[in-house]
Design an enzyme around this catalytic site. Structure first.
Site, short mmCIF file in Angstrom:
data_model
loop_
_atom_site.label_atom_id
_atom_site.label_comp_id
_atom_site.label_asym_id
_atom_site.label_seq_id
_atom_site.Cartn_x
_atom_site.Cartn_y
_atom_site.Cartn_z
N ASP A 26 41.04 11.29 -19.43
CA ASP A 26 40.79 11.18 -17.99
C ASP A 26 39.29 11.05 -17.78
O ASP A 26 38.61 11.98 -17.37
CB ASP A 26 41.33 12.43 -17.29
CG ASP A 26 41.42 12.26 -15.78
OD1 ASP A 26 41.31 11.12 -15.30
OD2 ASP A 26 41.61 13.26 -15.08
N GLU A 98 42.24 1.38 -10.90
CA GLU A 98 42.75 1.75 -9.58
C GLU A 98 42.45 0.70 -8.51
O GLU A 98 41.33 0.19 -8.41
CB GLU A 98 42.14 3.10 -9.16
CG GLU A 98 42.78 3.69 -7.93
CD GLU A 98 42.80 5.19 -7.98
OE1 GLU A 98 43.06 5.80 -6.93
OE2 GLU A 98 42.57 5.78 -9.05
N LYS A 134 46.73 0.98 -10.97
CA LYS A 134 46.90 2.33 -10.43
C LYS A 134 46.91 2.25 -8.90
O LYS A 134 45.97 1.72 -8.28
CB LYS A 134 45.74 3.19 -10.92
CG LYS A 134 45.96 4.68 -10.90
CD LYS A 134 44.79 5.33 -11.65
CE LYS A 134 44.91 6.82 -11.68
NZ LYS A 134 43.72 7.42 -12.34
N THR A 158 49.80 6.92 -8.71
CA THR A 158 48.96 8.11 -8.74
C THR A 158 49.11 8.94 -7.47
O THR A 158 49.80 8.55 -6.53
CB THR A 158 47.49 7.70 -8.97
OG1 THR A 158 46.71 8.86 -9.26
CG2 THR A 158 46.91 6.97 -7.77
N PHE A 180 49.93 15.48 -9.99
CA PHE A 180 48.63 16.14 -10.11
C PHE A 180 48.80 17.66 -10.15
O PHE A 180 48.84 18.33 -9.12
CB PHE A 180 47.74 15.73 -8.93
CG PHE A 180 47.02 14.42 -9.12
CD1 PHE A 180 47.64 13.35 -9.75
CD2 PHE A 180 45.73 14.26 -8.67
CE1 PHE A 180 46.97 12.14 -9.93
CE2 PHE A 180 45.05 13.06 -8.84
CZ PHE A 180 45.68 12.01 -9.48
#
Length: 316
Positions: A26, A98, A134, A158, A180
Site C-alpha cells: 500500500d 485510481e 480503482k 475501493t 477498509f
C-alpha cells in the site's frame, strides 16, 4: 528505506502471511516496497502525493511536467500512471491506479477516465492486464465498473465499508473489492468511546470477515482485499483473505516478528442470504448504516483533496 537490516529472523510473520494471503504493498514508494517482495501494489492520490514530495522521485515529477500528456489526462494523472509504470517493474502482478475521486458520482465520466488511464498506460508500454482501475464504491462507480468489466477492464472497487457495497460489486463482476478495516474500526472507536478492541471483537476485522464469508458462501469470483490496517493484530486476524494491502511500516513490523500461529479468517458459512440490490435497495442500505455513509463520504473527500493538492504542487 527498507533494506536487509529489517530482516531480523529467518521465518517471519510476513513469510507465514504470504503462505496464506497475497500481499500487496500500500504505497507509491517503489524503492521502499521492493525489499518486501509484494505480489501487487496499490496507489491513490494520497500515496502518490507523499512519494512525489521526496527528492528520489523527482525524475517522475519532471517527466510528468515535461509535456502535455494525451488521452485527456492532467499532469497529475500522468504522474499517477508514471508511478504505476515504475511499480509494474517491482511487483509481478497488478498495480492499481485510481480514477479521480471527484468523478465518484458520474458514471460516464468515470468510464471515460478509466479508458484514458488505460490508453496512457498503453502509450507507456504497460500491458492492460497489469492494471486494476480503482473506483470508489458509490452506486455510480459500481455502474461504471459493470461497463468496464464487460469490456475486459479489471476493476478494484475501493472505499468499501459495508456488506451492501460489497454485494453490489459482486453482482457486477468486479475483479476486486477493498474493504477498509482500520477506518471502520476508527469510526466505532469514536462512537463507542473506546481506545482498543481485541482482534476477535474488532469491528473492522468482523466486517471484512462477514464480507469474505458472503463472497465465498455464495460463489462470487470477486476477490476480497482487506485494506487500511492500523496494527498487525488486525492483519493476523484476517490471514487467509484473498489479498491484503499493507503499508511499508506494517510490512516491516511483520518482517521482524516471529512466525507464530495466527487466528486467520473464520471459514464458516455466511449467515447472510444472497441478495441483488437495485438502486433503491442500495441507497436504503447505505442510509441505514451511518458508519458506511460517513466513511465513504469522508474517503471521497480526502482523496479529492489530495488530488487537488497534487495538482497544486505540480502547478496545474
Amino acid at each position: 528505506m527498507a533494506d536487509s537490516t529489517h530482516r531480523q529472523i529467518k521465518d517471519s510473520a510476513l513469510d507465514a502471511l504470504r503462505a496464506r494471503t497475497t500481499v500487496v504493498a500500500d504505497s507509491g514508494e517503489f524503492e521502499t516496497i521492493r525489499a518486501y517482495r509484494p505480489t501487487d501494489a496499490t496507489t491513490n492520490p494520497s500515496l502518490v502525493l507523499a512519494a512525489a514530495r521526496q527528492d528520489s522521485y523527482r525524475m517522475l515529477v519532471d517527466e510528468a511536467l515535461a509535456g502535455t500528456p494525451g488521452h485527456n489526462l492532467t499532469p497529475a494523472e500522468r504522474l499517477m500512471t508514471l508511478f504505476g509504470r515504475e511499480l509494474t517493474g517491482v511487483v509481478p502482478r497488478y498495480v492499481s491506479t485510481e480514477v479521480d475521486a471527484r468523478l465518484s458520482f458520474d458514471t460516464s465520466a468515470t468510464i471515460a477516465k478509466a479508458r484514458a488511464l488505460l490508453a496512457d498506460y498503453d502509450a507507456l508500454g504497460v500491458a492492460r492486464d497489469r492494471i486494476l482501475i480503482k473506483i470508489a464504491s458509490t452506486w455510480e462507480g459500481i455502474r461504471a465498473a459493470s461497463v468496464l468489466e464487460a469490456e475486459g477492464v479489471a476493476c478494484n472497487m475501493t472505499l468499501i465499508f459495508s456488506l451492501a457495497q460489497a454485494q453490489a460489486c459482486f453482482d457486477v463482476g468486479a475483479t476486486l473489492i477493498s474493504p477498509f478495516v482500520g477506518r471502520i474500526t476508527d469510526w466505532y472507536k469514536a462512537a463507542d468511546g473506546v481506545d482498543h478492541y481485541p482482534a476477535s471483537e474488532d469491528p473492522g476485522v468482523k466486517s471484512v470477515a462477514r464480507i469474505n464469508a458472503y463472497a465465498k458462501t455464495h460463489g462470487y469470483p470477486t476477490q476480497v482485499m482487506a485494506a487500511s490496517f492500523r496494527n498487525c493484530d488486525q492483519i493476523l486476524a484476517l490471514a487467509g483473505a484473498d489479498l491484503m494491502t499493507i503499508s511499508p511500516a506494517l510490512l516491516a513490523e511483520l518482517d521482524s516478528m516471529p512466525a507464530a500461529d495466527m487466528p486467520g479468517l473464520d471459514v464458516s458459512a455466511s449467515r447472510d442470504p444472497r441478495v441483488a440490490l437495485d438502486r433503491a435497495g442500495f441507497a436504503w442500505a447505505m442510509n441505514d448504516d451511518a458508519m458506511a455513509t460517513e466513511k465513504l463520504a469522508e474517503g471521497i473527500r480526502k482523496f479529492a483533496a489530495d488530488q487537488r493538492t497534487l495538482e497544486g504542487e505540480l502547478g496545474v
